[in-house]
Design a protein around this motif. Structure first.
Motif, PDB file in Angstrom:
ATOM      1  N   VAL A 296       0.861  -1.175   0.000  1.00 28.89           N
ATOM      2  CA  VAL A 296       0.000   0.000   0.000  1.00 28.89           C
ATOM      3  C   VAL A 296       0.900   1.227   0.000  1.00 28.89           C
ATOM      4  O   VAL A 296       2.034   1.171   0.476  1.00 28.89           O
ATOM      5  N   ALA A 297       0.392   2.335  -0.537  1.00 29.61           N
ATOM      6  CA  ALA A 297       1.211   3.541  -0.625  1.00 29.61           C
ATOM      7  C   ALA A 297       0.322   4.762  -0.745  1.00 29.61           C
ATOM      8  O   ALA A 297      -0.761   4.692  -1.353  1.00 29.61           O
ATOM      9  N   PRO A 298       0.745   5.911  -0.190  1.00 29.14           N
ATOM     10  CA  PRO A 298      -0.012   7.149  -0.377  1.00 29.14           C
ATOM     11  C   PRO A 298      -0.059   7.531  -1.849  1.00 29.14           C
ATOM     12  O   PRO A 298       0.849   7.204  -2.637  1.00 29.14           O
ATOM     13  N   ALA A 299      -1.099   8.261  -2.211  1.00 27.97           N
ATOM     14  CA  ALA A 299      -1.276   8.660  -3.609  1.00 27.97           C
ATOM     15  C   ALA A 299      -0.088   9.463  -4.118  1.00 27.97           C
ATOM     16  O   ALA A 299       0.321   9.310  -5.276  1.00 27.97           O
ATOM     17  N   ALA A 300       0.488  10.310  -3.265  1.00 25.20           N
ATOM     18  CA  ALA A 300       1.607  11.140  -3.706  1.00 25.20           C
ATOM     19  C   ALA A 300       2.804  10.291  -4.128  1.00 25.20           C
ATOM     20  O   ALA A 300       3.519  10.644  -5.074  1.00 25.20           O
ATOM     21  N   ILE A 301       3.036   9.182  -3.453  1.00 31.47           N
ATOM     22  CA  ILE A 301       4.143   8.295  -3.809  1.00 31.47           C
ATOM     23  C   ILE A 301       3.875   7.625  -5.151  1.00 31.47           C
ATOM     24  O   ILE A 301       4.768   7.499  -5.999  1.00 31.47           O
ATOM     25  N   LEU A 302       2.648   7.184  -5.349  1.00 33.20           N
ATOM     26  CA  LEU A 302       2.299   6.552  -6.620  1.00 33.20           C
ATOM     27  C   LEU A 302       2.421   7.546  -7.771  1.00 33.20           C
ATOM     28  O   LEU A 302       2.886   7.201  -8.860  1.00 33.20           O
ATOM     29  N   ASN A 303       2.022   8.792  -7.538  1.00 28.89           N
ATOM     30  CA  ASN A 303       2.184   9.820  -8.566  1.00 28.89           C
ATOM     31  C   ASN A 303       3.659  10.025  -8.903  1.00 28.89           C
ATOM     32  O   ASN A 303       4.040  10.168 -10.077  1.00 28.89           O
ATOM     33  N   ALA A 304       4.508  10.055  -7.871  1.00 33.64           N
ATOM     34  CA  ALA A 304       5.945  10.262  -8.080  1.00 33.64           C
ATOM     35  C   ALA A 304       6.549   9.128  -8.890  1.00 33.64           C
ATOM     36  O   ALA A 304       7.437   9.343  -9.734  1.00 33.64           O
ATOM     37  N   MET A 305       6.085   7.909  -8.678  1.00 29.15           N
ATOM     38  CA  MET A 305       6.610   6.761  -9.419  1.00 29.15           C
ATOM     39  C   MET A 305       6.294   6.868 -10.911  1.00 29.15           C
ATOM     40  O   MET A 305       7.065   6.409 -11.750  1.00 29.15           O
TER      41      MET A 305
END
Length: 574
Positions: A296-305
Motif C-alpha cells: 500500500v502507498a499514499p497517492a503522492a508516492i504513486l504519482n511520483a513513481m
C-alpha cells in the motif's frame, strides 16, 4: 471488555462472526507454516531501534510469543488490563499483540509522535496497567525518559514501563529483550496462562485512537470478531494469499495498518516486510529486494513513481500487480496510468477507525478512472458485489439536515454504516457514542458522498461534514488544535483549517488574533511553544500562520472555517 451479547448473537446468526480469537488463528497457522518466513524488519531498523534488522519464521514468532506471554503475566497484566504500546514498525509489534491476545490483555497502540499532552490523557482515561516504548536510534532515550516521567507524575504505576531497544540506560525491569531472554520453559507456562485466560472472540482486542470534531482523541475499541470481519473485506479487495509478501509502510496503530497488514497476515500466513518510517529510497529498495507481491502507498508516492519512471527500475510489476491506496482522493490519471503502463491494479480504500469502510478493486469497479473516485454501494438491496465480505457492510446515504434517506443520484448526503466491522461505542463517553449512531443504529461517518454511475451502483466522495484535517493519513481535530493555540499568552483568538498539499493531502494553517499590546508572533515562536510548553505531537503543529484582526463567526458565535478556507483558496487563485 466485551461486546453487547445481543449484537454478538445477531452477527453469529448471519454468519459474520465466529469463535476464533487472534491467538487461536495464529496457532492454526503453525502446522503448515512453521518454517516459512513470517516477518521481516525494515532494512533501516538501526536508525530508530539501534540494532540489526530481524527475520523470523512462524515458529520463531511462536517461541517469542511464548516468552512475551510469560513476561507480561509476570508484570501483572491479565484479562481486561490495558497495555499501551508506542513502537515504530518492527517485528516485535506482532509478538506483543499476539501475546496480549492470548492473555486477554487489551492493546492500545499509539502513534510514536504522541508526547505528554496526548499520553497523559490516554493513560488516565484507560487506567492503563503499563506502557511499552522504545529506545535507540536518532531519538536516543527520549521515549523512555518520557515514560519514566509519566510514572513519577502518577499516570502509571511503578515498574509499568517496558522498553524495546538497546540503550545503555535501560534498567533490568524495563529492557524488553533482556526480560524475554530470562524466561525459562516458556512454552509450558504460556500454554497454561493462555488456557486460564479464557479469552473469547467477543473480548476487545484493541483500543485505537482517532480525532474528529471533538476536542480530544477518541478511544475506539474493536473485538477479535470485528477485526476478523474487517480482515475479510480487506482480503476480498487485495486477494492476498499464503505465498504473498506484503510490504507494510502504515503504522500498526489503527485501521490502516491492522486492516491492510496485520489481519491479512494472520488470516493467510503470508509474509510481512515492515517499513518505518516512510522513506522513498528505502521503500523502493524493499520492493526490489524482497520479492514484494502486494503493498500500500499514499497517492503522492504513486504519482511520483509515474512522473519519475527511473525510480521504479528493477521492480517486478508482474509480481507486484496490485497496490492499495487511499486516505485521500486518487487521481484518475494515476490509476489509469498504472493499469496501462505496467498492468498494475490500484485498489482504492476508504475507512475509519470506527469500522466504516468502502473498497474498490477491479473486481467490482473495472474502469480504472471510475475506481479512482468511486466505491461500490455495499449492502444496498439490489446490488451484488464480487469482493468477499463486501455485502456484510450495510450503507445508507442520509440528508443530515432532515434525516431523509437518499437513494437517487445528484444529491449529497452523509454516508452511514452498519455491520460486523463497525464498533460499538467510544471508550468512556456514552454521550459521544449516542451521537455517533443514528436512530437505525448506523454509524454516522461525517463524510459526504453522492450516488453515481450506471445503475446508481457507486458512491463518490464529496467532502467532510466534520471539521477534520487529514494530514498524511492522520485525522487531526481542528477544535483540539484551537484550544492549544488559545493557551499561548500572545493569542486572543484562534482557529485552524487544512489547506491542500500534494504530498500529505493537507497541511495545517493557523489563523490567530493577537492580544492587545502584542505586535507580532512568528510561526517559529508558535511552534516552540507547542513543542516545548505543551509537548504536542509534531504532526499536529501548524505549518502556516496567518495573523488576522478577527475570526469570522456565525450569529451564535461559531467559527466559520469555510470562510477561512476561502481566504486561503483566494490567495492560491491569485
Amino acid at each position: 471488555m466485551q461486546v453487547d451479547q445481543q449484537r454478538a448473537q445477531d452477527m453469529r446468526a448471519k454468519g459474520w462472526w465466529g469463535e476464533r480469537t487472534v491467538f487461536s488463528q495464529f496457532e492454526s497457522l503453525l502446522a503448515e507454516n512453521g518454517e516459512r518466513e513470517a516477518l521481516v524488519d525494515a532494512i533501516n531498523r538501526a536508525d530508530f531501534l539501534g540494532d540489526a534488522p530481524r527475520r523470523m519464521t512462524f515458529r520463531q514468532v511462536a517461541e517469542e510469543v511464548d516468552r512475551a506471554t510469560v513476561v507480561l503475566h509476570q508484570r501483572g497484566l491479565g484479562v481486561g488490563d490495558v497495555l499501551c504500546v508506542q513502537l515504530p514498525n518492527c517485528v516485535e509489534q506482532f509478538v506483543v499483540y499476539l501475546a496480549c491476545a492470548r492473555l486477554g490483555i487489551v492493546v492500545s497502540p499509539l502513534p510514536i509522535q504522541y508526547r505528554e499532552h496526548e499520553l497523559q490523557y490516554i493513560l488516565e482515561l484507560l487506567q492503563a496497567k503499563a506502557l511499552m516504548v522504545y529506545s535507540g536510534g536518532s531519538e536516543q532515550d527520549a521515549p523512555v525518559l518520557r515514560a519514566r516521567a509519566l510514572v513519577q507524575d502518577g499516570f502509571l504505576q511503578a515498574n509499568a514501563v517496558l522498553a524495546l531497544g538497546h540503550a545503555p540506560s535501560l534498567t533490568d525491569q524495563e529492557n524488553w529483550t533482556a526480560l524475554l531472554a530470562k524466561v525459562q520453559d516458556a512454552t509450558a507456562q504460556a500454554q497454561m496462562l493462555g488456557k486460564a485466560a479464557q479469552t473469547t472472540s467477543d473480548h476487545v482486542f484493541t483500543i485505537c485512537w482517532t480525532s474528529g470534531t471533538e476536542a480530544r482523541a477518541k478511544g475506539v475499541p474493536h473485538t477479535h470478531n470485528e477485526w476478523f470481519a474487517q480482515g475479510r473485506v480487506s482480503l476480498g479487495l487485495s486477494r492476498v494469499g499464503q505465498h504473498d509478501r506484503i510490504l507494510n509502510p502504515f503504522p500498526l496503530i489503527n485501521m490502516a495498518g491492522f486492516a491492510t497488514c496485520f489481519f491479512p497476515w494472520l488470516m493467510t500466513g503470508c509474509t510481512v516486510v515492515q517499513h518505518q518510517p516512510f522513506k522513498l529510497p528505502v521503500y523502493l529498495q524493499q520492493l526490489r529486494e524482497e520479492a514484494i507481491s502486494h503493498t500500500v502507498a499514499p497517492a503522492a508516492i504513486l504519482n511520483a513513481m509515474l512522473h519519475k519512471p527511473e525510480l521504479v527500475q528493477g521492480i517486478d510489476f508482474k509480481l507486484l500487480s496490485r497496490i492499495g491506496s487511499g486516505a485521500a482522493p486518487l487521481s484518475e490519471w494515476m490509476v489509469k496510468e498504472f493499469q496501462d503502463r505496467w498492468g498494475v491494479s490500484i485498489l482504492n480504500f476508504y475507512g475509519s477507525n470506527e469500522g466504516g469502510s468502502l473498497a474498490g478493486s477491479e473486481l467490482d469497479v473495472p474502469d480504472p478512472t471510475l475506481r479512482a473516485t468511486c466505491f461500490p454501494r455495499t449492502g444496498v438491496a439490489g446490488l451484488q458485489w464480487r469482493g468477499d465480505g463486501m455485502d456484510s457492510v450495510s450503507t445508507r446515504l442520509v440528508d443530515p439536515a432532515n434525516e431523509e434517506e437518499i437513494t437517487q443520484p445528484g444529491r449529497v448526503g452523509e454516508l452511514r454504516f452498519s455491520g460486523p466491522t463497525v464498533f460499538s461505542g467510544y471508550i468512556g463517553d456514552p454521550a459521544l457514542t449516542q451521537r455517533a449512531f443514528d436512530a437505525q443504529g448506523y454509524y454516522r461517518s461525517g463524510d459526504l458522498f453522492e450516488i453515481v454511475g450506471e445503475g446508481d451502483a457507486y458512491y463518490r466522495y464529496v467532502g467532510r461534514l466534520k471539521d477534520v484535517i487529514i494530514r498524511g493519513g492522520m485525522n487531526l481535530s481542528a477544535e483540539e488544535i484551537d484550544s492549544l493555540l488559545l493557551a499561548h499568552p500572545a493569542i486572543a483568538d484562534a482557529a485552524v483549517v487544512g489547506f491542500p498539499d500534494a504530498a500529505l493531502g493537507e497541511r495545517v494553517c493557523a489563523f490567530v488574533v493577537l492580544r492587545d499590546g502584542v505586535e507580532s508572533l512568528s510561526l517559529a515562536q508558535l511552534s516552540a511553544f507547542l513543542r516545548d510548553e505543551k509537548k504536542v505531537a509534531v504532526f499536529k503543529m501548524p505549518e502556516r500562520l496567518e495573523v488576522v484582526h478577527a475570526l469570522p463567526r456565525s450569529a451564535v458565535g461559531k467559527i466559520l472555517r469555510r470562510d477561512l478556507r476561502e481566504i486561503l483558496n483566494a490567495e492560491v487563485a491569485a
